[in-house]
Scaffold this active site. Structure first.
Site, PDB file in Angstrom:
ATOM      1  N   LYS A 164       0.851  -1.198   0.000  1.00  0.00           N
ATOM      2  CA  LYS A 164       0.000   0.000   0.000  1.00  0.00           C
ATOM      3  C   LYS A 164       0.887   1.249   0.000  1.00  0.00           C
ATOM      4  CE  LYS A 164      -2.088   3.169   2.709  1.00  0.00           C
ATOM      5  NZ  LYS A 164      -2.023   4.163   1.693  1.00  0.00           N
TER       6      LYS A 164
ATOM      7  N   GLU B 292      -1.418   7.271  -0.975  1.00  0.00           N
ATOM      8  CA  GLU B 292      -2.300   7.556  -2.115  1.00  0.00           C
ATOM      9  C   GLU B 292      -1.917   8.875  -2.802  1.00  0.00           C
ATOM     10  OE1 GLU B 292      -3.248   8.156   0.883  1.00  0.00           O
ATOM     11  OE2 GLU B 292      -4.329  10.057   0.873  1.00  0.00           O
TER      12      GLU B 292
ATOM     13  N   GLY C 194       6.791   5.374   7.771  1.00  0.00           N
ATOM     14  CA  GLY C 194       5.890   6.514   7.859  1.00  0.00           C
ATOM     15  C   GLY C 194       6.126   7.245   9.163  1.00  0.00           C
TER      16      GLY C 194
ATOM     17  N   GLY D 207       2.844   4.782  12.875  1.00  0.00           N
ATOM     18  CA  GLY D 207       3.599   3.557  13.153  1.00  0.00           C
ATOM     19  C   GLY D 207       3.150   2.912  14.457  1.00  0.00           C
TER      20      GLY D 207
ATOM     21  N   GLU E 186      10.048   1.874  10.199  1.00  0.00           N
ATOM     22  CA  GLU E 186      10.983   2.961   9.878  1.00  0.00           C
ATOM     23  C   GLU E 186      10.196   4.256  10.038  1.00  0.00           C
ATOM     24  OE1 GLU E 186      14.088   2.465   9.346  1.00  0.00           O
ATOM     25  OE2 GLU E 186      14.048   0.307   9.063  1.00  0.00           O
TER      26      GLU E 186
ATOM     27  N   CYS F 119      13.009  11.692   6.397  1.00  0.00           N
ATOM     28  CA  CYS F 119      13.187  11.197   7.765  1.00  0.00           C
ATOM     29  C   CYS F 119      14.605  11.462   8.260  1.00  0.00           C
ATOM     30  CB  CYS F 119      12.895   9.709   7.813  1.00  0.00           C
ATOM     31  SG  CYS F 119      13.858   8.765   6.615  1.00  0.00           S
TER      32      CYS F 119
ATOM     33  N   GLU G 139       9.161  16.802  14.608  1.00  0.00           N
ATOM     34  CA  GLU G 139       9.586  16.659  13.217  1.00  0.00           C
ATOM     35  C   GLU G 139       8.805  17.670  12.376  1.00  0.00           C
ATOM     36  OE1 GLU G 139       8.463  12.999  11.231  1.00  0.00           O
ATOM     37  OE2 GLU G 139      10.500  12.790  10.462  1.00  0.00           O
TER      38      GLU G 139
HETATM   39  P1  NDP Z   1       2.114   8.537   7.481  1.00  0.00           P
HETATM   40  O1  NDP Z   1       2.493   7.860   8.723  1.00  0.00           O
HETATM   41  O2  NDP Z   1       1.018   9.517   7.509  1.00  0.00           O
HETATM   42  O3  NDP Z   1       1.695   7.459   6.369  1.00  0.00           O
HETATM   43  C1  NDP Z   1       2.524   6.388   6.015  1.00  0.00           C
HETATM   44  C2  NDP Z   1       1.691   5.320   5.333  1.00  0.00           C
HETATM   45  O4  NDP Z   1       0.791   4.762   6.310  1.00  0.00           O
HETATM   46  C3  NDP Z   1       0.817   5.848   4.215  1.00  0.00           C
HETATM   47  O5  NDP Z   1       0.735   4.903   3.181  1.00  0.00           O
HETATM   48  C4  NDP Z   1      -0.507   6.017   4.928  1.00  0.00           C
HETATM   49  O6  NDP Z   1      -1.611   6.041   4.062  1.00  0.00           O
HETATM   50  C5  NDP Z   1      -0.534   4.799   5.809  1.00  0.00           C
HETATM   51  N1  NDP Z   1      -1.487   4.866   6.920  1.00  0.00           N
HETATM   52  C6  NDP Z   1      -2.173   5.926   7.398  1.00  0.00           C
HETATM   53  N2  NDP Z   1      -2.971   5.543   8.434  1.00  0.00           N
HETATM   54  C7  NDP Z   1      -2.758   4.224   8.619  1.00  0.00           C
HETATM   55  C8  NDP Z   1      -3.264   3.272   9.535  1.00  0.00           C
HETATM   56  N3  NDP Z   1      -4.149   3.580  10.475  1.00  0.00           N
HETATM   57  N4  NDP Z   1      -2.812   1.999   9.444  1.00  0.00           N
HETATM   58  C9  NDP Z   1      -1.903   1.638   8.518  1.00  0.00           C
HETATM   59  N5  NDP Z   1      -1.407   2.520   7.603  1.00  0.00           N
HETATM   60  C10 NDP Z   1      -1.820   3.788   7.655  1.00  0.00           C
HETATM   61  O7  NDP Z   1       3.457   9.157   6.897  1.00  0.00           O
HETATM   62  P2  NDP Z   1       3.638  10.103   5.657  1.00  0.00           P
HETATM   63  O8  NDP Z   1       3.168   9.421   4.419  1.00  0.00           O
HETATM   64  O9  NDP Z   1       3.068  11.426   5.996  1.00  0.00           O
HETATM   65  O10 NDP Z   1       5.245  10.165   5.574  1.00  0.00           O
HETATM   66  C11 NDP Z   1       5.985  11.008   6.342  1.00  0.00           C
HETATM   67  C12 NDP Z   1       6.550  10.298   7.556  1.00  0.00           C
HETATM   68  O11 NDP Z   1       7.297   9.162   7.160  1.00  0.00           O
HETATM   69  C13 NDP Z   1       7.497  11.140   8.349  1.00  0.00           C
HETATM   70  O12 NDP Z   1       7.237  11.075   9.720  1.00  0.00           O
HETATM   71  C14 NDP Z   1       8.863  10.537   8.050  1.00  0.00           C
HETATM   72  O13 NDP Z   1       9.803  10.783   9.027  1.00  0.00           O
HETATM   73  C15 NDP Z   1       8.532   9.127   7.874  1.00  0.00           C
HETATM   74  N6  NDP Z   1       9.548   8.458   7.069  1.00  0.00           N
HETATM   75  C16 NDP Z   1      10.448   7.613   7.681  1.00  0.00           C
HETATM   76  C17 NDP Z   1      11.464   7.020   6.967  1.00  0.00           C
HETATM   77  C18 NDP Z   1      12.416   6.064   7.625  1.00  0.00           C
HETATM   78  O14 NDP Z   1      12.993   5.238   6.912  1.00  0.00           O
HETATM   79  N7  NDP Z   1      12.628   6.122   8.925  1.00  0.00           N
HETATM   80  C19 NDP Z   1      11.639   7.276   5.547  1.00  0.00           C
HETATM   81  C20 NDP Z   1      10.656   8.167   4.995  1.00  0.00           C
HETATM   82  C21 NDP Z   1       9.647   8.712   5.755  1.00  0.00           C
HETATM   83  P3  NDP Z   1      -2.229   7.472   3.619  1.00  0.00           P
HETATM   84  O15 NDP Z   1      -1.184   8.099   2.779  1.00  0.00           O
HETATM   85  O16 NDP Z   1      -3.423   7.101   2.895  1.00  0.00           O
HETATM   86  O17 NDP Z   1      -2.506   8.233   4.878  1.00  0.00           O
END
Ligand code: NDP
Length: 513
Positions: free
Chosen positions: A194, A197, A247, A252, A269, A303, A401
């Site tokens: 997934k 989006e 994310g 997470g 991550e 990140c 962040e």
């Molecule tokens: P989010 O946590 O908002 O989303 C990450 C993914 O999780 C998306 O596909 C999102 O879908 C999905 N998601 C949302 N709600 C749920 C749920 N309840 N259960 C399961 N999945 C869900 O992160 P962002 O997309 O905003 O990305 C930014 C974040 O990612 C930052 O905090 C960044 O630090 C972190 N990140 C960490 C990295 C690492 O390797 N440590 C690398 C890159 C980013 P949807 O988009 O539909 O909400």
């Protein structure tokens, strides 16, 4: 101040002509529309025009994808193939990624707003990771113990863990799925992927490449939809054996809680608030370049962003002035222009949040010495490279962040104080230390709690090196030589040969009942 790179309509037209607009969902080897006819659209954050329309997955598609992944794992043939067979397929994917690299880079630029030159290096890096995973696929092995006695042999085999949910964010769409999926496949797992989006196109295009190389149906399924509708069930469903999530720390934690109901393995991550510590004896020119790069790369939506600069107080004034000059020269604007270094911010809401963070710091007594606001001279969502000085460790801007092109400056007097400031964070993803003194580099890199510490460099990476966070930056590591083993479970085979030596019941006499 930054001279913005104006948007060029002809570049956009060429990019739109080279890419497709409409995408369906990959389920059980077929491209499917949503049962309820739902769609999602994505506009380019730099240009404001619709660049993608996706079928929007709901409960029906989640069910179909999970059933397909489960069947493909339980009935095979993917988990039963040899390492060499799986490796060959992964190598073929890498070649197709390179064949279509320009297209994949363009998809990521149009949806994420990142600069094209950077996107090209991400796609090249992703192809390299698929090759690395292919190499590991042939080296997956366990252990044996002949030391248990002459009538015993212990064999520990690694078996694929099963069905993996792979959930990725929007900031490095193709690179992050490539840090997970090829290793899961190398292990013999099946997956439901997934992507965010907001940036699903390159992951869906990857689905095409997987079909082109002949991946058996159901091994990889790709669903586009919103987190609560699609991500949440993928973390909770008992048919899933492992969740690999990248994310935010907030989501997470929710994903981990959902996975705990059926005790799934999780790999997380998450976010970061990464310090760069600069000592007076450092190569200050190199440190300046890295500090500006670390803060503004990917518009700070990273990140690993080196957003907390911790300067020795004796160099702070001059370093800050030089950093401001360099930051003001960073080319910001049209991400399709090969000269752009900073592109657009992902959504209007996110741009407002970045501005609010900066305003909050100003109200708390910090000084905004550069930028601080959106670049109004450009249509679209562009934030000016920003520097905030006079930051105290307790301020919100030093702790949360921001995920935008905002560099914060704190100061220290002693090495112990620098380490303490660096560690005064809920996060522990990465850090860097800048000094020409070996003792300083070693002491700081040992003292700072982070998954990666760069010494006189910043944001370098290689497929061979494990990546992940400590504290609330995550759980587990990706990449590195254990990356395939992470998607396996150990099974112990305990063999016994010859007559049973340690009998529980005495041997019965012949004729006895
Ligand atoms: P989010 O946590 O908002 O989303 C990450 C993914 O999780 C998306 O596909 C999102 O879908 C999905 N998601 C949302 N709600 C749920 C749920 N309840 N259960 C399961 N999945 C869900 O992160 P962002 O997309 O905003 O990305 C930014 C974040 O990612 C930052 O905090 C960044 O630090 C972190 N990140 C960490 C990295 C690492 O390797 N440590 C690398 C890159 C980013 P949807 O988009 O539909 O909400």
């Amino acid at each position: 101040m930054n001279i913005p790179i104006a948007l060029d309509r002809s570049r956009l037209d060429a990019a739109l002509a080279a890419t497709q607009r409409g995408y369906d969902l990959l389920i059980d080897g077929n491209w499917r529309k949503a049962a309820d006819g739902g769609v999602l659209t994505r506009a380019s954050p730099a240009h404001g025009v619709t660049v993608s329309t996706y079928a929007r997955a709901g409960a029906v598609e989640v069910e179909a994808a999970l059933a397909a992944a489960r069947r493909a794992f339980d009935e095979g043939p993917w988990p039963q193939l040899t390492g060499a067979e799986r490796s060959k397929l992964l190598l073929n994917v890498a070649s197709l990624i390179e064949r279509d690299a320009e297209l994949l880079a363009t998809l990521d630029v149009l949806e994420s707003g990142k600069p094209i030159a950077q996107a090209r290096t991400e796609i090249a890096g992703a192809a390299d990771i698929w090759r690395y995973a292919a190499a590991l696929a042939r080296d997956l092995h366990g252990e044996s113990y002949r030391t248990l006695g002459p009538s015993k042999l212990g064999v520990v085999v690694r078996e694929p863990i099963g069905v993996v949910s792979i959930i990725t964010p929007w900031n490095f769409p193709f690179l992050i799925v490539s840090q997970k999926l090829p290793f899961a496949l190398a292990a013999g797992c099946t997956a439901v992927v997934k992507p965010s989006e907001l940036t699903s196109a390159s992951t869906l295009y990857l689905g095409r490449l997987l079909l082109e190389v002949g991946l058996p149906r159901g091994v990889v399924n790709i669903l586009v939809g919103e987190g609560p509708d699609v991500g949440a069930p993928l973390t909770a469903d008992p048919r899933v054996d492992m969740v690999s999530f990248t994310g935010s720390t907030r989501v997470g934690k929710a994903a981990m809680a959902a996975a705990s109901a059926s005790l799934k393995k999780v790999s997380m991550e998450l976010g970061g608030k990464n310090p760069q510590i600069v000592f007076p004896d450092a190569d200050l020119d190199a440190a300046l370049d890295a500090v500006v790069f670390g803060a503004y790369f990917n518009a700070g939506e990273c990140c690993n962003a080196g957003s907390r600069i911790i300067l020795h107080e004796s160099i702070a004034g001059d370093f800050l002035a030089a950093a401001s000059t360099r930051a003001a020269a960073v080319p910001v604007g049209d991400p399709l222009d090969p000269d752009a270094k900073v592109g657009a911010v992902i959504t209007p809401i996110h741009l407002e949040q970045i501005e609010r963070h900066v305003e909050g710091a100003r109200s708390a007594g910090a000084e905004v010495v550069l930028g601080g606001r959106r670049l109004v001279s450009l249509a679209g969502q562009f934030m000016a490279p920003t520097i905030v000085s006079g930051v105290k460790p307790a301020m919100a801007i030093a702790r949360e962040e921001i995920f935008g092109p905002v560099l914060l400056v704190l100061t220290f007097r002693t090495m112990a104080e620098a380490i303490a400031i660096a560690n005064d964070s809920a996060y522990g993803l990465s850090a860097s230390v800048w000094s020409r003194d070996f003792d300083t580099c070693l002491t700081v890199s040992r003292g700072v709690r982070a998954g990666t510490v760069w010494v006189n460099t910043f944001m370098d990476g290689a497929a061979e090196l494990p990546f992940g966070g400590t504290k609330q930056s995550g759980l587990g590591r990706e990449l590195g030589r254990n990356a395939v083993a992470d998607y396996t479970e150990e099974k112990t085979l305990h063999f016994h040969t010859g007559p049973r030596t340690a009998r529980w019941l005495p041997i019965r006499q012949s004729g006895a009942a």
